[in-house]
Design a protein around this motif. Sequence first.
Motif, PDB file in Angstrom:
ATOM      1  N   PRO A  80       0.803  -1.221   0.000  1.00 37.83           N
ATOM      2  CA  PRO A  80       0.000   0.000   0.000  1.00 37.83           C
ATOM      3  C   PRO A  80       0.840   1.278   0.000  1.00 37.83           C
ATOM      4  CG  PRO A  80      -0.127  -1.097   2.127  1.00 37.83           C
ATOM      5  CD  PRO A  80       0.620  -2.015   1.211  1.00 37.83           C
ATOM      6  N   ASP A  81       2.081   1.209   0.510  1.00 34.71           N
ATOM      7  CA  ASP A  81       2.893   2.421   0.577  1.00 34.71           C
ATOM      8  C   ASP A  81       4.345   2.202   0.170  1.00 34.71           C
ATOM      9  OD1 ASP A  81       3.672   0.903   2.721  1.00 34.71           O
ATOM     10  OD2 ASP A  81       3.608   2.524   4.176  1.00 34.71           O
ATOM     11  N   ARG A  82       4.635   1.073  -0.485  1.00 34.16           N
ATOM     12  CA  ARG A  82       6.008   0.847  -0.947  1.00 34.16           C
ATOM     13  C   ARG A  82       6.018  -0.207  -2.036  1.00 34.16           C
ATOM     14  NH1 ARG A  82       7.386  -1.197   4.539  1.00 34.16           N
ATOM     15  NH2 ARG A  82       7.918   0.982   4.645  1.00 34.16           N
ATOM     16  N   VAL A  83       7.123  -0.208  -2.762  1.00 40.85           N
ATOM     17  CA  VAL A  83       7.327  -1.196  -3.819  1.00 40.85           C
ATOM     18  C   VAL A  83       8.761  -1.697  -3.724  1.00 40.85           C
ATOM     19  CG1 VAL A  83       7.889   0.602  -5.502  1.00 40.85           C
ATOM     20  CG2 VAL A  83       7.159  -1.620  -6.313  1.00 40.85           C
ATOM     21  N   ARG A  84       8.943  -2.993  -3.930  1.00 38.27           N
ATOM     22  CA  ARG A  84      10.290  -3.583  -3.985  1.00 38.27           C
ATOM     23  C   ARG A  84      10.567  -3.943  -5.432  1.00 38.27           C
ATOM     24  NH1 ARG A  84      12.887  -7.692  -1.242  1.00 38.27           N
ATOM     25  NH2 ARG A  84      11.417  -9.108  -2.186  1.00 38.27           N
ATOM     26  N   VAL A  85      11.703  -3.459  -5.934  1.00 38.95           N
ATOM     27  CA  VAL A  85      12.046  -3.665  -7.332  1.00 38.95           C
ATOM     28  C   VAL A  85      13.510  -4.037  -7.473  1.00 38.95           C
ATOM     29  CG1 VAL A  85      10.291  -2.021  -8.103  1.00 38.95           C
ATOM     30  CG2 VAL A  85      12.631  -1.234  -7.745  1.00 38.95           C
ATOM     31  N   GLU A  86      13.846  -4.544  -8.657  1.00 36.42           N
ATOM     32  CA  GLU A  86      15.242  -4.778  -8.994  1.00 36.42           C
ATOM     33  C   GLU A  86      15.779  -3.545  -9.710  1.00 36.42           C
ATOM     34  OE1 GLU A  86      15.484  -9.583  -9.388  1.00 36.42           O
ATOM     35  OE2 GLU A  86      14.853  -8.484 -11.171  1.00 36.42           O
ATOM     36  N   ALA A  92       9.397   3.685 -16.687  1.00 40.44           N
ATOM     37  CA  ALA A  92       8.124   3.467 -17.375  1.00 40.44           C
ATOM     38  C   ALA A  92       7.469   2.174 -16.891  1.00 40.44           C
ATOM     39  CB  ALA A  92       8.328   3.430 -18.880  1.00 40.44           C
ATOM     40  N   SER A  93       8.256   1.102 -16.747  1.00 36.19           N
ATOM     41  CA  SER A  93       7.716  -0.173 -16.262  1.00 36.19           C
ATOM     42  C   SER A  93       7.286  -0.067 -14.807  1.00 36.19           C
ATOM     43  CB  SER A  93       8.751  -1.286 -16.425  1.00 36.19           C
ATOM     44  OG  SER A  93       9.020  -1.504 -17.787  1.00 36.19           O
ATOM     45  N   LEU A  94       8.047   0.680 -14.005  1.00 33.51           N
ATOM     46  CA  LEU A  94       7.674   0.903 -12.616  1.00 33.51           C
ATOM     47  C   LEU A  94       6.318   1.596 -12.549  1.00 33.51           C
ATOM     48  CD1 LEU A  94       8.129   1.072  -9.541  1.00 33.51           C
ATOM     49  CD2 LEU A  94       9.451   3.164  -9.969  1.00 33.51           C
ATOM     50  N   GLN A  95       6.162   2.667 -13.320  1.00 34.32           N
ATOM     51  CA  GLN A  95       4.902   3.408 -13.270  1.00 34.32           C
ATOM     52  C   GLN A  95       3.736   2.566 -13.771  1.00 34.32           C
ATOM     53  OE1 GLN A  95       4.474   6.418 -11.660  1.00 34.32           O
ATOM     54  NE2 GLN A  95       2.427   5.573 -11.814  1.00 34.32           N
ATOM     55  N   ASP A  99       0.515   1.907 -11.576  1.00 31.92           N
ATOM     56  CA  ASP A  99      -0.800   2.342 -12.071  1.00 31.92           C
ATOM     57  C   ASP A  99      -1.884   1.315 -11.746  1.00 31.92           C
ATOM     58  OD1 ASP A  99       0.072   4.744 -13.106  1.00 31.92           O
ATOM     59  OD2 ASP A  99       0.221   3.997 -15.175  1.00 31.92           O
ATOM     60  N   SER A 100      -1.550   0.038 -11.880  1.00 30.14           N
ATOM     61  CA  SER A 100      -2.550  -1.008 -11.643  1.00 30.14           C
ATOM     62  C   SER A 100      -2.960  -1.098 -10.174  1.00 30.14           C
ATOM     63  CB  SER A 100      -2.035  -2.361 -12.142  1.00 30.14           C
ATOM     64  OG  SER A 100      -0.923  -2.772 -11.380  1.00 30.14           O
ATOM     65  N   HIS A 101      -2.236  -0.401  -9.296  1.00 33.91           N
ATOM     66  CA  HIS A 101      -2.561  -0.376  -7.862  1.00 33.91           C
ATOM     67  C   HIS A 101      -3.004   1.018  -7.415  1.00 33.91           C
ATOM     68  CE1 HIS A 101      -1.038  -4.426  -6.896  1.00 33.91           C
ATOM     69  NE2 HIS A 101      -0.211  -4.192  -7.904  1.00 33.91           N
TER      70      HIS A 101
END
Length: 182
Positions: A80-86, A92-95, A99-101
Amino acid sequence: MTDDQRLPTEEWLLDAANFPGGHAATIVFPRTTADVVDVLTTSASVLPVGAQSSLTGGATPAGDLVLSFARMNRVLDIGPDRVRVEPGLTLASLQEALDSHGLYYPPVPTFTGASIGGAIATNAAGAATFKYGSTRAWVEARMTLPQMIGTLEKIQNQPPYLAVNSLTISADRALQSGKLDL
Protein backbone atom coordinates in the motif's frame (compact mmCIF):
# COMPACT_ATOMS: atom_id res chain seq x y z
CA MET A 1 31.41 -17.04 -22.74
CA THR A 2 27.75 -17.62 -22.03
CA ASP A 3 24.62 -15.66 -22.92
CA ASP A 4 25.04 -13.94 -19.52
CA GLN A 5 28.60 -12.86 -20.36
CA ARG A 6 30.01 -11.60 -23.64
CA LEU A 7 32.33 -9.14 -25.30
CA PRO A 8 30.88 -5.62 -25.19
CA THR A 9 29.61 -4.19 -28.43
CA GLU A 10 29.56 -0.50 -29.32
CA GLU A 11 26.19 0.23 -27.67
CA TRP A 12 27.58 -0.87 -24.28
CA LEU A 13 30.62 1.41 -24.55
CA LEU A 14 28.57 4.63 -24.68
CA ASP A 15 25.76 6.15 -22.67
CA ALA A 16 23.28 8.76 -23.92
CA ALA A 17 25.97 11.46 -23.68
CA ASN A 18 27.95 9.66 -26.43
CA PHE A 19 31.32 10.51 -24.89
CA PRO A 20 34.03 8.66 -26.84
CA GLY A 21 36.61 6.37 -25.32
CA GLY A 22 34.54 3.83 -23.42
CA HIS A 23 36.29 0.49 -23.05
CA ALA A 24 35.59 -2.74 -21.26
CA ALA A 25 36.84 -6.32 -21.58
CA THR A 26 33.52 -8.00 -20.79
CA ILE A 27 29.86 -7.31 -20.16
CA VAL A 28 27.93 -9.46 -17.68
CA PHE A 29 24.14 -9.69 -17.36
CA PRO A 30 23.34 -10.98 -13.83
CA ARG A 31 19.86 -12.30 -13.11
CA THR A 32 20.11 -12.52 -9.30
CA THR A 33 21.87 -10.82 -6.39
CA ALA A 34 23.98 -13.98 -6.03
CA ASP A 35 25.17 -13.49 -9.64
CA VAL A 36 26.16 -9.92 -8.76
CA VAL A 37 28.13 -11.13 -5.74
CA ASP A 38 29.94 -13.66 -7.94
CA VAL A 39 30.96 -10.89 -10.35
CA LEU A 40 32.11 -8.55 -7.59
CA THR A 41 34.30 -11.23 -6.01
CA THR A 42 36.16 -11.87 -9.26
CA SER A 43 36.52 -8.38 -10.78
CA ALA A 44 38.56 -5.47 -9.51
CA SER A 45 37.00 -2.77 -11.67
CA VAL A 46 33.25 -2.87 -12.31
CA LEU A 47 30.84 -0.34 -13.81
CA PRO A 48 27.19 -1.11 -13.04
CA VAL A 49 24.82 0.14 -15.72
CA GLY A 50 21.07 0.17 -16.15
CA ALA A 51 19.46 1.85 -19.16
CA GLN A 52 22.63 3.84 -19.98
CA SER A 53 20.51 6.97 -20.26
CA SER A 54 22.98 9.23 -18.43
CA LEU A 55 23.69 12.52 -20.16
CA THR A 56 26.83 13.09 -18.09
CA GLY A 57 28.99 10.17 -19.20
CA GLY A 58 28.37 8.34 -15.93
CA ALA A 59 27.56 5.08 -17.70
CA THR A 60 30.56 5.21 -20.07
CA PRO A 61 32.83 2.33 -19.01
CA ALA A 62 36.49 2.87 -18.27
CA GLY A 63 37.03 -0.42 -16.48
CA ASP A 64 37.53 -4.09 -17.14
CA LEU A 65 33.90 -5.20 -16.72
CA VAL A 66 30.42 -3.76 -17.39
CA LEU A 67 27.75 -5.11 -15.04
CA SER A 68 24.42 -4.63 -16.84
CA PHE A 69 21.25 -4.80 -14.77
CA ALA A 70 19.08 -5.04 -17.90
CA ARG A 71 17.93 -8.56 -16.90
CA MET A 72 17.30 -7.67 -13.23
CA ASN A 73 14.17 -5.72 -14.09
CA ARG A 74 11.33 -7.16 -12.05
CA VAL A 75 8.83 -5.70 -9.64
CA LEU A 76 9.18 -7.97 -6.59
CA ASP A 77 6.34 -6.68 -4.43
CA ILE A 78 3.84 -3.82 -4.34
CA GLY A 79 2.31 -2.84 -1.01
CA PRO A 80 0.00 0.00 0.00
CA ASP A 81 2.89 2.42 0.58
CA ARG A 82 6.01 0.85 -0.95
CA VAL A 83 7.33 -1.20 -3.82
CA ARG A 84 10.29 -3.58 -3.98
CA VAL A 85 12.05 -3.66 -7.33
CA GLU A 86 15.24 -4.78 -8.99
CA PRO A 87 17.67 -2.06 -10.17
CA GLY A 88 17.24 -2.63 -13.93
CA LEU A 89 13.51 -1.87 -13.94
CA THR A 90 12.75 1.14 -16.14
CA LEU A 91 10.80 4.03 -14.71
CA ALA A 92 8.12 3.47 -17.37
CA SER A 93 7.72 -0.17 -16.26
CA LEU A 94 7.67 0.90 -12.62
CA GLN A 95 4.90 3.41 -13.27
CA GLU A 96 2.93 0.87 -15.30
CA ALA A 97 3.06 -1.59 -12.38
CA LEU A 98 2.11 1.13 -9.89
CA ASP A 99 -0.80 2.34 -12.07
CA SER A 100 -2.55 -1.01 -11.64
CA HIS A 101 -2.56 -0.38 -7.86
CA GLY A 102 -3.59 3.28 -8.04
CA LEU A 103 -0.07 4.40 -7.02
CA TYR A 104 2.61 6.54 -8.64
CA TYR A 105 6.32 7.36 -8.33
CA PRO A 106 6.33 11.00 -7.14
CA PRO A 107 9.75 12.28 -8.33
CA VAL A 108 8.82 11.49 -11.97
CA PRO A 109 12.25 11.97 -13.56
CA THR A 110 12.03 13.43 -17.05
CA PHE A 111 13.16 10.35 -19.00
CA THR A 112 11.05 7.29 -18.17
CA GLY A 113 13.37 4.98 -20.12
CA ALA A 114 15.94 5.32 -17.33
CA SER A 115 16.34 2.50 -14.81
CA ILE A 116 15.34 2.87 -11.17
CA GLY A 117 18.88 1.87 -10.09
CA GLY A 118 20.33 4.71 -12.13
CA ALA A 119 17.67 7.15 -10.95
CA ILE A 120 18.49 6.29 -7.34
CA ALA A 121 22.26 6.38 -7.90
CA THR A 122 22.07 9.86 -9.43
CA ASN A 123 19.18 11.15 -7.29
CA ALA A 124 17.27 11.86 -10.49
CA ALA A 125 14.27 14.12 -10.56
CA GLY A 126 11.98 15.98 -12.91
CA ALA A 127 9.62 18.94 -12.72
CA ALA A 128 7.68 17.29 -9.87
CA THR A 129 10.74 17.71 -7.62
CA PHE A 130 9.47 21.08 -6.49
CA LYS A 131 6.33 19.47 -5.13
CA TYR A 132 7.51 15.99 -4.04
CA GLY A 133 11.29 16.14 -3.67
CA SER A 134 13.93 14.18 -5.56
CA THR A 135 14.38 10.42 -5.71
CA ARG A 136 16.43 10.36 -2.50
CA ALA A 137 13.38 11.52 -0.51
CA TRP A 138 11.43 8.44 -1.67
CA VAL A 139 14.01 5.71 -1.03
CA GLU A 140 13.60 3.76 2.17
CA ALA A 141 17.02 2.42 2.98
CA ARG A 142 16.22 -1.20 3.58
CA MET A 143 18.64 -2.82 1.20
CA THR A 144 20.90 -5.72 0.62
CA LEU A 145 24.12 -4.48 -0.96
CA PRO A 146 26.67 -6.84 -2.48
CA GLN A 147 30.10 -5.66 -1.43
CA MET A 148 33.29 -5.96 -3.46
CA ILE A 149 34.51 -8.71 -1.14
CA GLY A 150 31.45 -10.78 -1.96
CA THR A 151 29.51 -10.59 1.28
CA LEU A 152 26.00 -9.22 1.59
CA GLU A 153 25.49 -6.24 3.87
CA LYS A 154 21.98 -5.56 5.15
CA ILE A 155 21.11 -1.98 6.03
CA GLN A 156 17.96 -0.53 7.56
CA ASN A 157 17.17 3.14 7.87
CA GLN A 158 16.48 3.10 11.59
CA PRO A 159 18.59 4.55 14.43
CA PRO A 160 21.57 4.59 14.44
CA TYR A 161 21.50 4.54 10.61
CA LEU A 162 19.50 7.72 9.99
CA ALA A 163 21.92 9.06 7.36
CA VAL A 164 22.21 5.81 5.41
CA ASN A 165 20.25 7.16 2.40
CA SER A 166 22.81 9.89 1.75
CA LEU A 167 25.74 7.55 2.27
CA THR A 168 24.55 4.77 0.01
CA ILE A 169 22.95 6.91 -2.68
CA SER A 170 26.22 8.78 -3.04
CA ALA A 171 27.98 5.43 -3.47
CA ASP A 172 26.18 4.74 -6.73
CA ARG A 173 28.21 1.73 -7.80
CA ALA A 174 27.39 -0.14 -4.61
CA LEU A 175 23.79 1.02 -4.57
CA GLN A 176 22.94 0.01 -8.11
CA SER A 177 23.97 -3.52 -7.22
CA GLY A 178 21.27 -3.89 -4.57
CA LYS A 179 17.52 -4.24 -4.28
CA LEU A 180 15.64 -1.33 -2.82
CA ASP A 181 12.35 -0.69 -1.10
CA LEU A 182 10.77 2.51 -2.38
